[in-house]
Design a protein around this motif. Structure first.
Motif, PDB file in Angstrom:
ATOM      1  N   ALA A 134       0.831  -1.203   0.000  1.00  7.49           N
ATOM      2  CA  ALA A 134       0.000   0.000   0.000  1.00  7.49           C
ATOM      3  C   ALA A 134       0.868   1.257   0.000  1.00  7.49           C
ATOM      4  O   ALA A 134       0.538   2.257  -0.653  1.00  7.49           O
ATOM      5  N   VAL A 135       2.008   1.220   0.712  1.00  2.00           N
ATOM      6  CA  VAL A 135       2.915   2.365   0.728  1.00  2.00           C
ATOM      7  C   VAL A 135       3.566   2.539  -0.646  1.00  2.00           C
ATOM      8  O   VAL A 135       3.724   3.653  -1.143  1.00  2.00           O
ATOM      9  N   VAL A 136       3.928   1.430  -1.276  1.00  2.00           N
ATOM     10  CA  VAL A 136       4.485   1.490  -2.633  1.00  2.00           C
ATOM     11  C   VAL A 136       3.491   2.141  -3.586  1.00  2.00           C
ATOM     12  O   VAL A 136       3.863   2.958  -4.450  1.00  2.00           O
ATOM     13  N   ALA A 137       2.213   1.790  -3.453  1.00  2.00           N
ATOM     14  CA  ALA A 137       1.194   2.375  -4.321  1.00  2.00           C
ATOM     15  C   ALA A 137       1.161   3.902  -4.183  1.00  2.00           C
ATOM     16  O   ALA A 137       0.943   4.621  -5.163  1.00  2.00           O
ATOM     17  N   ARG A 138       1.402   4.409  -2.974  1.00  2.00           N
ATOM     18  CA  ARG A 138       1.446   5.856  -2.780  1.00  2.00           C
ATOM     19  C   ARG A 138       2.646   6.464  -3.508  1.00  2.00           C
ATOM     20  O   ARG A 138       2.550   7.532  -4.098  1.00  2.00           O
ATOM     21  N   LEU A 139       3.780   5.758  -3.472  1.00  2.00           N
ATOM     22  CA  LEU A 139       4.983   6.280  -4.132  1.00  2.00           C
ATOM     23  C   LEU A 139       4.840   6.330  -5.644  1.00  2.00           C
ATOM     24  O   LEU A 139       5.537   7.100  -6.318  1.00  2.00           O
ATOM     25  N   ARG A 140       3.936   5.537  -6.189  1.00  2.00           N
ATOM     26  CA  ARG A 140       3.742   5.548  -7.641  1.00  2.00           C
ATOM     27  C   ARG A 140       3.091   6.835  -8.138  1.00  2.00           C
ATOM     28  O   ARG A 140       3.003   7.057  -9.346  1.00  2.00           O
ATOM     29  N   GLN A 141       2.653   7.669  -7.224  1.00  2.00           N
ATOM     30  CA  GLN A 141       2.117   8.975  -7.618  1.00  2.00           C
ATOM     31  C   GLN A 141       3.227   9.924  -8.081  1.00  2.00           C
ATOM     32  O   GLN A 141       2.959  10.924  -8.749  1.00  2.00           O
ATOM     33  N   ILE A 142       4.463   9.617  -7.714  1.00  2.00           N
ATOM     34  CA  ILE A 142       5.565  10.541  -7.995  1.00  2.00           C
ATOM     35  C   ILE A 142       5.874  10.567  -9.486  1.00  2.00           C
ATOM     36  O   ILE A 142       6.064   9.529 -10.118  1.00  2.00           O
ATOM     37  N   GLN A 143       5.915  11.766 -10.032  1.00  2.00           N
ATOM     38  CA  GLN A 143       6.309  11.965 -11.418  1.00  2.00           C
ATOM     39  C   GLN A 143       7.471  12.965 -11.455  1.00  2.00           C
ATOM     40  O   GLN A 143       7.447  13.973 -10.749  1.00  2.00           O
ATOM     41  N   ILE A 144       8.482  12.647 -12.268  1.00  2.00           N
ATOM     42  CA  ILE A 144       9.668  13.487 -12.343  1.00  2.00           C
ATOM     43  C   ILE A 144       9.915  13.864 -13.801  1.00  2.00           C
ATOM     44  O   ILE A 144      10.070  12.958 -14.647  1.00  2.00           O
ATOM     45  N   PRO A 145       9.945  15.133 -14.130  1.00  2.00           N
ATOM     46  CA  PRO A 145      10.232  15.539 -15.510  1.00  2.00           C
ATOM     47  C   PRO A 145      11.595  15.000 -15.971  1.00  2.00           C
ATOM     48  O   PRO A 145      12.577  15.054 -15.238  1.00  2.00           O
ATOM     49  N   GLY A 146      11.615  14.432 -17.164  1.00  2.00           N
ATOM     50  CA  GLY A 146      12.868  13.944 -17.722  1.00  2.00           C
ATOM     51  C   GLY A 146      13.105  12.462 -17.537  1.00  2.00           C
ATOM     52  O   GLY A 146      14.087  11.926 -18.057  1.00  2.00           O
ATOM     53  N   ALA A 147      12.224  11.763 -16.791  1.00  2.00           N
ATOM     54  CA  ALA A 147      12.424  10.325 -16.581  1.00  2.00           C
ATOM     55  C   ALA A 147      11.107   9.659 -16.249  1.00  2.00           C
ATOM     56  O   ALA A 147      10.252  10.243 -15.574  1.00  2.00           O
ATOM     57  N   ALA A 148      10.934   8.430 -16.727  1.00  2.00           N
ATOM     58  CA  ALA A 148       9.816   7.602 -16.282  1.00  2.00           C
ATOM     59  C   ALA A 148      10.205   6.969 -14.956  1.00  2.00           C
ATOM     60  O   ALA A 148      11.346   6.524 -14.780  1.00  2.00           O
ATOM     61  N   VAL A 149       9.273   6.930 -14.012  1.00  2.00           N
ATOM     62  CA  VAL A 149       9.543   6.433 -12.665  1.00  2.00           C
ATOM     63  C   VAL A 149       8.739   5.158 -12.434  1.00  2.00           C
ATOM     64  O   VAL A 149       7.519   5.138 -12.613  1.00  2.00           O
ATOM     65  N   PHE A 150       9.442   4.092 -12.032  1.00  5.06           N
ATOM     66  CA  PHE A 150       8.792   2.829 -11.687  1.00  5.06           C
ATOM     67  C   PHE A 150       9.135   2.500 -10.231  1.00  5.06           C
ATOM     68  O   PHE A 150      10.314   2.516  -9.855  1.00  5.06           O
ATOM     69  N   VAL A 151       8.124   2.199  -9.434  1.00  6.99           N
ATOM     70  CA  VAL A 151       8.337   1.775  -8.045  1.00  6.99           C
ATOM     71  C   VAL A 151       7.629   0.438  -7.875  1.00  6.99           C
ATOM     72  O   VAL A 151       6.415   0.337  -8.080  1.00  6.99           O
TER      73      VAL A 151
END
Length: 399
Positions: A134-151
């Motif tokens: 469930a905590v990982v699911a919250r981290l998937r909200q993070i978006q960073i310009p210039g890179a795709a983010v996978f958690v």
């Protein structure tokens, strides 16, 4: 060594088993007392020692404390100084993440910090897997310009961060200070080419802290082993082995996959791993079995529990021996003394059982008895060539 071995290889029907009790080596709690292995009741391993040969294994070099990656690479026959692999890569491969050659992967830990941002628990109380997802699911909200983010969740308090899309360098230092009572470190680039990656990671950590600030346990993250996937020859290519792995924890499946092993379903317990070994016995000629629980007890500083876990490890060896492996190696990837609560530089007991071995006079499996073993003290990277020789898989060198 790899260039030396390859032209000498002989293919035959022999079976080799490498059984690794993670963090097996230990220390006495009191001077003159037993180590965890010496205190444990290990009738099966003691019986094997009496008829075979033992010694002590150096995972990397004398005085060097290894991580689990280098410790296992040595056991797989690779020089860990020549093949340095980031922990993030291993964790990603261990959960079957499709890691591209330009992806940057980091092993993440959830941790607990106090109001001042100091770490009070490096593993967030070993948070269970379900709430951690469930905590990982919250981290998937993070978006960073210039890179795709996978958690991606790995197991319990562990997760993987993968950044994709920026071709910058991946030489960025860990943010985990390695001890409690300190604040997480700032991600620091090790060279100018890695500065953009360090900035991306810093952005992720900052946003993660804001998202998790109200979590009761996992209210912060630390990152380790930031790296890209390196090229490495497979065990089939180098050692002529059709190899398989039975490992419960993802990182060790990742290590095995990296060197070309087939990953088998191990079940969830040591007994189930041995049952899976029996089931697949005809399908492969090399088996790697990984047992994690000795290391976890050592890191928790729990001497008594580590003794118990060693005894559980020993209990299944009658079933392994019944299969009739031509070579059986029993050892650890490093030492994790409960007294130190961490990995250490101490050599690791090793047992080699084979009808072709030269038996020594040792009668029990432990650190002090193994000092007198016929293998002496040797670097871990030489254990696999020894296994091949005892399995009649190496020709003579030279005229």
């Amino acid at each position: 060594m790899l260039d030396l071995i390859k032209p000498l290889l002989v293919r035959n029907a022999s079976k080799i088993v490498l059984a690794v009790a993670d963090g097996l080596g230990g220390l006495p709690v009191e001077r003159g007392g037993p180590t965890e292995l010496e205190a444990a009741r290990t009738p099966n391993l003691d019986g094997l020692v009496r008829d075979n040969v033992c010694g002590l294994s150096l995972p990397v070099r004398p005085g060097i404390t290894p991580g689990s990656g280098p410790g296992h690479l040595g056991l797989f026959g690779y020089d860990p100084l020549q093949h340095q692999i980031g922990r993030g890569v291993l964790e990603a491969l261990g959960i079957d993440f499709d890691l591209g050659p330009d992806d940057v992967a980091a092993r993440g830990n959830f941790c607990t910090v106090d109001a001042e941002g100091r770490i009070t628990d490096r593993r967030a109380g070993r948070i269970a897997s379900e709430p951690a997802r469930a905590v990982v699911a919250r981290l998937r909200q993070i978006q960073i310009p210039g890179a795709a983010v996978f958690v991606e969740h790995v197991r319990e308090y562990r997760f993987v961060l993968v950044l994709r899309g920026d071709p910058a360098g991946a030489e960025v230092a860990d943010t985990d200070p390695g001890r409690e009572g300190e604040r997480p470190l700032k991600p620091k680039a090790q060279n100018p080419e890695s500065e953009p990656t360090a900035r991306l990671i810093e952005r992720f950590v900052t946003e993660a802290a804001a998202l998790l600030k109200d979590e009761p346990q996992a209210n912060m993250v630390t990152l380790r082993g930031i790296a890209r996937r390196p090229p490495i020859p497979s065990m089939t290519e180098v050692y002529g082995l059709n190899a398989a792995a039975l490992a419960v924890y993802p990182m060790y499946r990742g290590l095995a996959r990296l060197v070309g092993m087939t990953i088998l379903d191990p079940g969830q317990s040591w007994a189930e791993q041995v049952t899976a070994l029996q089931r697949h016995w005809r399908d492969f000629d090399f088996f790697f079995l990984h047992y994690k629980y000795t290391d976890a007890a050592g890191e928790d500083g729990d001497f008594r529990r580590k003794v118990q876990k060693i005894e559980e490890f020993d209990a299944e060896f009658a079933r392994i021996v019944e299969l009739g492996p031509d070579v059986l190696i029993v050892t650890g990837d490093h030492s994790t003394p409960a007294r130190l609560r961490s990995h250490s530089w101490h050599p690791v007991p090793v047992l080699l059982a084979s009808a072709a071995c030269r038996p020594d006079l040792v009668e029990s499996f432990g650190e002090r008895p193994c000092l007198a073993g016929g293998l002496g003290q040797l670097e871990a990277k030489y254990l696999l060539p020894l296994a091949l020789a005892h399995a009649s898989r190496l020709n003579k060198f030279g005229a």
